[in-house]
Design an enzyme around this catalytic site. Sequence first.
Site, PDB file in Angstrom:
ATOM      1  N   LYS A 200      12.528 -14.686 -11.937  1.00  0.00           N
ATOM      2  CA  LYS A 200      12.232 -13.562 -12.891  1.00  0.00           C
ATOM      3  C   LYS A 200      11.252 -13.824 -13.959  1.00  0.00           C
ATOM      4  O   LYS A 200      10.203 -13.253 -14.440  1.00  0.00           O
ATOM      5  CB  LYS A 200      13.623 -13.023 -13.887  1.00  0.00           C
TER       6      LYS A 200
ATOM      7  N   CYS B 218       0.994  -1.260   0.087  1.00  0.00           N
ATOM      8  CA  CYS B 218       0.035   0.061  -0.038  1.00  0.00           C
ATOM      9  C   CYS B 218       0.730   1.221   0.080  1.00  0.00           C
ATOM     10  O   CYS B 218       1.796   1.285   0.573  1.00  0.00           O
ATOM     11  CB  CYS B 218      -0.851   0.113   1.090  1.00  0.00           C
TER      12      CYS B 218
ATOM     13  N   ASN C  27      -1.448   1.497   5.854  1.00  0.00           N
ATOM     14  CA  ASN C  27      -0.688   0.482   5.173  1.00  0.00           C
ATOM     15  C   ASN C  27      -0.271  -0.363   6.481  1.00  0.00           C
ATOM     16  O   ASN C  27       0.326   0.294   7.385  1.00  0.00           O
ATOM     17  CB  ASN C  27       0.597   0.994   4.665  1.00  0.00           C
ATOM     18  N   GLY C  28      -0.231  -1.705   6.306  1.00  0.00           N
ATOM     19  CA  GLY C  28      -0.167  -2.610   7.468  1.00  0.00           C
ATOM     20  C   GLY C  28      -1.064  -3.585   7.484  1.00  0.00           C
ATOM     21  O   GLY C  28      -2.012  -3.810   6.667  1.00  0.00           O
TER      22      GLY C  28
ATOM     23  N   GLU D 247      17.574 -17.330  -9.626  1.00  0.00           N
ATOM     24  CA  GLU D 247      17.013 -16.059  -9.942  1.00  0.00           C
ATOM     25  C   GLU D 247      16.371 -15.787 -11.207  1.00  0.00           C
ATOM     26  O   GLU D 247      15.430 -15.224 -11.408  1.00  0.00           O
ATOM     27  CB  GLU D 247      18.365 -15.079  -9.926  1.00  0.00           C
TER      28      GLU D 247
ATOM     29  N   TRP E  67      -2.987  -2.708  -1.649  1.00  0.00           N
ATOM     30  CA  TRP E  67      -2.437  -3.995  -2.142  1.00  0.00           C
ATOM     31  C   TRP E  67      -3.333  -4.630  -1.127  1.00  0.00           C
ATOM     32  O   TRP E  67      -2.987  -4.783   0.077  1.00  0.00           O
ATOM     33  CB  TRP E  67      -0.876  -4.095  -1.914  1.00  0.00           C
TER      34      TRP E  67
ATOM     35  N   GLU F  74       7.970 -14.098 -12.163  1.00  0.00           N
ATOM     36  CA  GLU F  74       7.314 -13.013 -11.732  1.00  0.00           C
ATOM     37  C   GLU F  74       6.504 -11.966 -12.825  1.00  0.00           C
ATOM     38  O   GLU F  74       5.558 -11.392 -12.630  1.00  0.00           O
ATOM     39  CB  GLU F  74       8.507 -12.048 -11.263  1.00  0.00           C
TER      40      GLU F  74
ATOM     41  N   LYS G 112       6.481  -3.900  -5.228  1.00  0.00           N
ATOM     42  CA  LYS G 112       7.961  -3.494  -5.198  1.00  0.00           C
ATOM     43  C   LYS G 112       8.447  -3.645  -3.702  1.00  0.00           C
ATOM     44  O   LYS G 112       9.548  -4.162  -3.412  1.00  0.00           O
ATOM     45  CB  LYS G 112       8.090  -2.224  -6.092  1.00  0.00           C
TER      46      LYS G 112
ATOM     47  N   HIS H 171      17.659 -36.279  -8.460  1.00  0.00           N
ATOM     48  CA  HIS H 171      17.290 -36.767  -7.072  1.00  0.00           C
ATOM     49  C   HIS H 171      15.644 -36.549  -6.990  1.00  0.00           C
ATOM     50  O   HIS H 171      15.106 -36.388  -6.172  1.00  0.00           O
ATOM     51  CB  HIS H 171      17.746 -36.064  -5.980  1.00  0.00           C
TER      52      HIS H 171
ATOM     53  N   ARG I 160       4.820   0.386  -6.030  1.00  0.00           N
ATOM     54  CA  ARG I 160       5.001  -0.384  -4.880  1.00  0.00           C
ATOM     55  C   ARG I 160       3.924  -1.508  -5.037  1.00  0.00           C
ATOM     56  O   ARG I 160       4.038  -2.523  -4.181  1.00  0.00           O
ATOM     57  CB  ARG I 160       4.537   0.554  -3.469  1.00  0.00           C
TER      58      ARG I 160
HETATM   59  C1  AGP Z   1      12.570  -9.155  -6.950  1.00  0.00           C
HETATM   60  O1  AGP Z   1      12.296  -9.368  -8.545  1.00  0.00           O
HETATM   61  C2  AGP Z   1      11.098  -9.562  -6.350  1.00  0.00           C
HETATM   62  N1  AGP Z   1      10.234  -8.597  -6.650  1.00  0.00           N
HETATM   63  C3  AGP Z   1      11.341  -9.713  -4.848  1.00  0.00           C
HETATM   64  O2  AGP Z   1      11.727 -11.184  -4.568  1.00  0.00           O
HETATM   65  C4  AGP Z   1      12.280  -8.674  -4.040  1.00  0.00           C
HETATM   66  O3  AGP Z   1      13.526  -9.010  -4.117  1.00  0.00           O
HETATM   67  C5  AGP Z   1      12.029  -9.251  -2.656  1.00  0.00           C
HETATM   68  O4  AGP Z   1      10.809  -8.881  -2.239  1.00  0.00           O
HETATM   69  C6  AGP Z   1      12.818  -8.503  -1.613  1.00  0.00           C
HETATM   70  O5  AGP Z   1      12.951  -7.127  -1.699  1.00  0.00           O
HETATM   71  P1  AGP Z   1      13.905  -6.010  -1.265  1.00  0.00           P
HETATM   72  O6  AGP Z   1      15.199  -6.598  -1.888  1.00  0.00           O
HETATM   73  O7  AGP Z   1      13.410  -4.833  -1.505  1.00  0.00           O
HETATM   74  O8  AGP Z   1      14.152  -6.448   0.348  1.00  0.00           O
END
Ligand code: AGP
Length: 587
Positions: A464, A2, A100-101, A460, A76, A467, A582, A483, A29
Amino acid sequence: MCGIIGIIGKDNENVVAKIIKGLEKLEYRGYDSAGVAVVSDGNLSRLRAAGKLKNLIAKIEENGLSGSVGIGHTRWATHGKATENNAHPMMTKNVALVHNGIIENYRELKFELQKDGYTFSTETDTEVAAVFLQRELDRGCSPRDAFKNMLAAVEGSYAFAAIFSMLPETIMVAKNKSPLVVGFGKNMCIGSDASAISSECKEVVYLDDGDYAEVTREGVLFFDKSFNQIEKKRTPVSEDLIDSGKGTYEHFMLKEIMEQPNAIRKTILHNRIGEDILNGVSRILILACGTSYHAGLVARYWFEKFLKIPTNVEIASEYRYRSPIIEDNTLVIAITQSGETIDTLEALEYVRKHSNAKVAAIANVKNSAISRAADTVFYTEAGVEVGVASTKAFTAQLVVLAAIAFCRNEFFLQKLQNVPALCEEALALYEEIKPLAEKIKNAHSAMYLGRDVLYPIALEGALKLKEISYIHAEGFAAGEMKHGPIALIDDSVPVICLCPHNELFEKMESNIAVSMARGKNIIIFTDEIGAALLPNEAVKIVLPNINAEFAPILYSIPLQLLAYQTALIRGEDVDKPRNLAKSVTVE
Ligand code: AGP
C-alpha cells in the site's frame, strides 16, 4: 489498463461528450494518454493527447470534434512511450482503431506490411492492426472481410474496436483475452467494462474469447471464432457496477477504507458457505496477484490450521510457466477484485488444461471474466472499488476466505460477526495515525514486520505504501530479519511492526527489540496488553482486542490509513498512482 468505449448515437446525436464521459469512467483502470475518433459524412477524424483526460478535453474544445459514431480509448503504454503520437485511436485513410492487449507477432506483421509498401508512424504494436485493415481494404476487401483477415493474422491478446469511413454506422469489435462488452440502450455502445457504459445501457452482452461483432444503430450481429453467426445472452447491468462518487471524501481510497465495516458485514451476510465446497478436497491451490495474493497467503494459515488441508498459494503470473503439477482432488481458488487480471485468468486456463480440478473464484466485480470462468463464484460484497490501491476488496476477500476456512466451525463464524464493529473502532484511530505519516513521509525506505497470519499483512502494508506514496517499502516475516534484511535498518528507516498480544508475542517482541537497537523510527500496532508490555521509546497505536485469527482483517486498516495519509501529505495522486492500473489486462 487500456480502456475502450464506443457509441453509436440514435438520432444523429453528437456522441463525443458521451464518449468522454465513458472515458472518465474508465480512468480508474489506469492510463497515460487518451483519444477519440469519429466518423461523420464518410470522413474519419480524431484527437489525441498525452497525460490526463483534461488534456484531451482541452484539445476537443479548441479544435472541435463531432460525429454520431465514435470510439474512445485510454492507453496504458506497453509498446512505445506515453506520447500523443502513440495514443489511440490509430488511424489510416479509411480506418480508426482502438486496442487493449498486446499483439505479440507485431514485428512479423509490420515487416510484411512494410514489404507491401505501407509505412508506420508510431512505436506501438497496435498500429499493425490498423495498417493491416487498410491494406485489406486497398486490396478490395469489404470492411467485414478486412476485419476477419486481420483477426486471423494477429496473435496475442486483444479487445479491438474499429470504425470505417465507408461504413459510417458501424463499430466492429472483437475480443481475445482482453475484456469487451456490447451495450444495449437508446444508443448502442461498446466498452471495456459494463460500468463505463452503465449510464447509456441497461443491458450488456459479455463477449467471449474469439467473438467478433458488428454493432450498428439497428442492433448487433455476433459471430464466433469460426465466423458462424451466434446468439448471445443479454445480462442486466448490475447496480453494483455503478460507482456513487466520492461523496464527502477527498479521495475514493479514503471513502473505500471507511466503507470497510459495511463491506465486511455485507460480505459475511452473502457468504454463508456450506461444507460441501470441501467435499472430496484433499488440497487447495490459491491463484492470485498483488493484494489478492496477500489475501491468499493469510488463507493458507487458516486452511492448514483449521481445515487441515495442505494449501499452496501461487503468484498467478508465475504459475503456468513452471509446469506445475495439479494433484487430484485439488480445489483451486482464484482471488481477484477486478475479475479481469489476465495473469490469474491465464493461470486458470492452465488449470483447466491440465486437470479436472474444481475452480472457485472470489471476485468483487459481478460477471467479470474470472467469475465467469469459475465453476463456483463467491462475491465479495465490497461494492465498486475505484481507488487503484485495493482496500475494502482486500478485507472482504479475507472475509470470504474465513467463511471457507471456518465453514465447519460455528465458534469462529460467530466471532467473525464481531469483526465489523472492531473495524469501526480501528477506523476511529485515523486522527491518531495521521501524525505518524510525518515520520514516514521523507523516508527513502520503510520496513513492515509481522509473524504468522500478520506476515502477509506486513507485505500488504508495504505494498500500500509503495503504490501510492512511491516510498520503497518491504514487508518481512519478522523472524527473517536476522537472515539479511536487518542490514537495512538505520535511524532513517521506519520499521512498522504488527504485534498484538498473541501466541507469538514474545518472539515478535524480541524482533522489535532487535530493530530498536539499530533504528529509532519504530511504530508498533498492538493491543492493550501488548502496549503495556512493549517499550515506550516506540510509537504505539492500540487497536481493539480481536480473536488472533481475525487480526489480519483488523490490522490491515491502520496500515491502509497510514499509507493514505503519507501519500496525501506528499501530495501524490492517491486514487490514480503513477504507472498503475486497477485492471491488469496485459501480461
Ligand atoms: C492492489 O492495491 C493492487 N493495485 C494490485 O496489486 C492488485 O491487487 C492486483 O493487480 C490484482 O488485482 P485483482 O485483485 O483485480 O486481480
